[in-house]
Design a protein around this motif. Sequence first.
Motif, PDB file in Angstrom:
ATOM      1  N   ARG A 164      14.499  41.810  13.300  1.00 32.47           N
ATOM      2  CA  ARG A 164      13.735  40.763  13.991  1.00 32.47           C
ATOM      3  C   ARG A 164      12.999  39.899  12.973  1.00 32.47           C
ATOM      4  N   PRO A 165      13.025  38.568  13.154  1.00 27.79           N
ATOM      5  CA  PRO A 165      12.336  37.685  12.200  1.00 27.79           C
ATOM      6  C   PRO A 165      10.881  37.445  12.602  1.00 27.79           C
ATOM      7  N   ILE A 166      10.091  37.050  11.603  1.00 25.33           N
ATOM      8  CA  ILE A 166       8.731  36.562  11.824  1.00 25.33           C
ATOM      9  C   ILE A 166       8.798  35.039  11.801  1.00 25.33           C
ATOM     10  N   LEU A 167       8.372  34.398  12.876  1.00 25.18           N
ATOM     11  CA  LEU A 167       8.416  32.949  12.970  1.00 25.18           C
ATOM     12  C   LEU A 167       7.091  32.362  12.501  1.00 25.18           C
ATOM     13  N   THR A 168       7.168  31.443  11.532  1.00 24.60           N
ATOM     14  CA  THR A 168       5.972  30.769  11.030  1.00 24.60           C
ATOM     15  C   THR A 168       6.149  29.267  11.199  1.00 24.60           C
ATOM     16  N   PHE A 169       5.064  28.607  11.577  1.00 24.27           N
ATOM     17  CA  PHE A 169       5.074  27.165  11.805  1.00 24.27           C
ATOM     18  C   PHE A 169       3.933  26.533  11.012  1.00 24.27           C
ATOM     19  N   SER A 170       4.164  25.315  10.561  1.00 22.06           N
ATOM     20  CA  SER A 170       3.112  24.589   9.871  1.00 22.06           C
ATOM     21  C   SER A 170       2.030  24.174  10.864  1.00 22.06           C
ATOM     22  N   SER A 171       0.840  23.876  10.330  1.00 15.82           N
ATOM     23  CA  SER A 171      -0.311  23.601  11.197  1.00 15.82           C
ATOM     24  C   SER A 171      -0.160  22.296  11.968  1.00 15.82           C
ATOM     25  N   ASN A 172       0.642  21.344  11.466  1.00 15.07           N
ATOM     26  CA  ASN A 172       0.759  20.061  12.167  1.00 15.07           C
ATOM     27  C   ASN A 172       1.638  20.138  13.411  1.00 15.07           C
ATOM     28  N   PHE A 173       2.161  21.317  13.766  1.00 14.37           N
ATOM     29  CA  PHE A 173       2.853  21.472  15.046  1.00 14.37           C
ATOM     30  C   PHE A 173       1.892  21.369  16.232  1.00 14.37           C
ATOM     31  N   ASP A 174       0.596  21.561  15.987  1.00 15.94           N
ATOM     32  CA  ASP A 174      -0.394  21.526  17.059  1.00 15.94           C
ATOM     33  C   ASP A 174      -1.098  20.186  17.171  1.00 15.94           C
ATOM     34  N   ASN A 175      -0.620  19.178  16.452  1.00 21.20           N
ATOM     35  CA  ASN A 175      -1.313  17.889  16.463  1.00 21.20           C
ATOM     36  C   ASN A 175      -0.971  17.056  17.688  1.00 21.20           C
ATOM     37  N   GLN A 176       0.302  17.004  18.078  1.00 18.15           N
ATOM     38  CA  GLN A 176       0.745  16.131  19.165  1.00 18.15           C
ATOM     39  C   GLN A 176       1.482  16.946  20.213  1.00 18.15           C
ATOM     40  N   PRO A 177       1.527  16.451  21.468  1.00 15.31           N
ATOM     41  CA  PRO A 177       2.136  17.245  22.558  1.00 15.31           C
ATOM     42  C   PRO A 177       3.624  17.506  22.365  1.00 15.31           C
ATOM     43  N   HIS A 178       4.379  16.530  21.839  1.00 11.32           N
ATOM     44  CA  HIS A 178       5.820  16.755  21.715  1.00 11.32           C
ATOM     45  C   HIS A 178       6.125  17.792  20.644  1.00 11.32           C
ATOM     46  N   TRP A 179       5.271  17.897  19.607  1.00 11.29           N
ATOM     47  CA  TRP A 179       5.473  18.957  18.608  1.00 11.29           C
ATOM     48  C   TRP A 179       5.144  20.322  19.200  1.00 11.29           C
ATOM     49  N   LYS A 180       4.164  20.382  20.088  1.00 11.22           N
ATOM     50  CA  LYS A 180       3.852  21.650  20.754  1.00 11.22           C
ATOM     51  C   LYS A 180       5.010  22.107  21.638  1.00 11.22           C
ATOM     52  N   LEU A 181       5.639  21.149  22.338  1.00 16.07           N
ATOM     53  CA  LEU A 181       6.786  21.496  23.174  1.00 16.07           C
ATOM     54  C   LEU A 181       7.954  21.979  22.325  1.00 16.07           C
ATOM     55  N   LEU A 182       8.204  21.304  21.204  1.00 16.47           N
ATOM     56  CA  LEU A 182       9.290  21.737  20.310  1.00 16.47           C
ATOM     57  C   LEU A 182       9.004  23.117  19.726  1.00 16.47           C
ATOM     58  N   LYS A 183       7.762  23.388  19.407  1.00 13.38           N
ATOM     59  CA  LYS A 183       7.392  24.701  18.881  1.00 13.38           C
ATOM     60  C   LYS A 183       7.668  25.797  19.896  1.00 13.38           C
ATOM     61  N   GLU A 184       7.340  25.552  21.157  1.00 11.14           N
ATOM     62  CA  GLU A 184       7.569  26.549  22.201  1.00 11.14           C
ATOM     63  C   GLU A 184       9.067  26.789  22.417  1.00 11.14           C
ATOM     64  N   ILE A 185       9.867  25.724  22.401  1.00 14.31           N
ATOM     65  CA  ILE A 185      11.318  25.879  22.569  1.00 14.31           C
ATOM     66  C   ILE A 185      11.910  26.670  21.413  1.00 14.31           C
ATOM     67  N   ILE A 186      11.486  26.363  20.186  1.00 12.41           N
ATOM     68  CA  ILE A 186      12.005  27.076  19.005  1.00 12.41           C
ATOM     69  C   ILE A 186      11.596  28.542  19.042  1.00 12.41           C
ATOM     70  N   MET A 187      10.373  28.824  19.476  1.00 14.95           N
ATOM     71  CA  MET A 187       9.921  30.214  19.556  1.00 14.95           C
ATOM     72  C   MET A 187      10.750  31.011  20.550  1.00 14.95           C
ATOM     73  N   GLN A 188      11.075  30.413  21.686  1.00 10.00           N
ATOM     74  CA  GLN A 188      11.838  31.143  22.700  1.00 10.00           C
ATOM     75  C   GLN A 188      13.300  31.337  22.285  1.00 10.00           C
ATOM     76  N   ILE A 189      13.872  30.391  21.543  1.00 11.94           N
ATOM     77  CA  ILE A 189      15.288  30.490  21.188  1.00 11.94           C
ATOM     78  C   ILE A 189      15.489  31.356  19.944  1.00 11.94           C
ATOM     79  N   PHE A 190      14.681  31.162  18.905  1.00 10.68           N
ATOM     80  CA  PHE A 190      14.879  31.867  17.638  1.00 10.68           C
ATOM     81  C   PHE A 190      14.142  33.201  17.579  1.00 10.68           C
ATOM     82  N   GLY A 191      13.254  33.476  18.511  1.00  8.79           N
ATOM     83  CA  GLY A 191      12.561  34.761  18.505  1.00  8.79           C
ATOM     84  C   GLY A 191      13.397  35.850  19.159  1.00  8.79           C
TER      85      GLY A 191
END
Length: 305
Positions: A164-191
């Motif tokens: 199982r991998p550890i998923l890490t994201f840069s801090s600027n994923f939380d700056n704008q709403p569309h980056w937050k949505l992309l972060k959630e999609i990536i977490m669900q698919i790659f986790g």
Amino acid sequence: MGKKRKHGEAEKSAEGETTRKRKDENIAPERPKRTLLGWKDKPQATGIDSDSTRVFRNKEKVLVTCSRRINYRYRHLMMNVVSLLPHCKKDNKVESKESKGGTLNELVELKSCSSCLFFECRKHKDLYLWMAKSPNGPSVKFLVNAVHTMEELKLTGNHLKGSRPILTFSSNFDNQPHWKLLKEIIMQIFGTPKDHRKSKPFHDHVFVFSIVDDHIWFRNYQVSVPHNETTKVDRGGLEKMTLVEVGPRFCLNPIKIFGGSFGGPILYENPLYVSPNQVSDFILYAMLDFVLLWIYSFVLFKSLD
């Protein structure tokens, strides 16, 4: 007329009935029969609400497929991604048409998956990646740049397949709403889900997603730990742990975010996106201008002679 029973026989029959009742009380209730589709006789409902005591279990499964006439480098990249995701299922190639969304949604349903990664190749040189949650969405379309497969890089890093991998994201994923949505999609698919039957119950590599110049850059690192008795790492000793890159590498340029699966209302559109066709046209026009300028200068030089 029948004969009357004697008093002793009546007492014996009464004792036999009481012992029979005691045996019936001591016998355990019969277990419900189990079938392939669940319990045949469901247990009786109790006063406690079953929804409140139910534990969430991640059953995420990802379908990975590609379009026809895909380049060999992009096919190798897809195989590298398949090797990194033990909870994914691979399927045959799909024709890249306008109706591909309905076909892919049917394939996702037939494979009992909840997400899809679709590698779409156009003109044998441009690669697009679809990340979609099926059947209700949302979905994202990326342009993939800077592709480097494991076979090309030949890096020294190595980790166990299926861990199982550890998923890490840069801090600027939380700056704008569309980056937050992309972060959630990536977490669900790659986790990778916990206790998945094809996964190993520990972590030995890291998936890194970072945003640079409005692009998502992907890296895969192995967590290297010394195993000698003299330099053995204690619990919590992170100073001696190192990261060794494994691969692959690629860059994702988000184009559009749709509200449905492979279509629907547009939730976000990248204003800085430039299509590869526009880039090739610009290069072609620049080359034509250079050629025309060279011809004009050559003719002018001949006329002066």
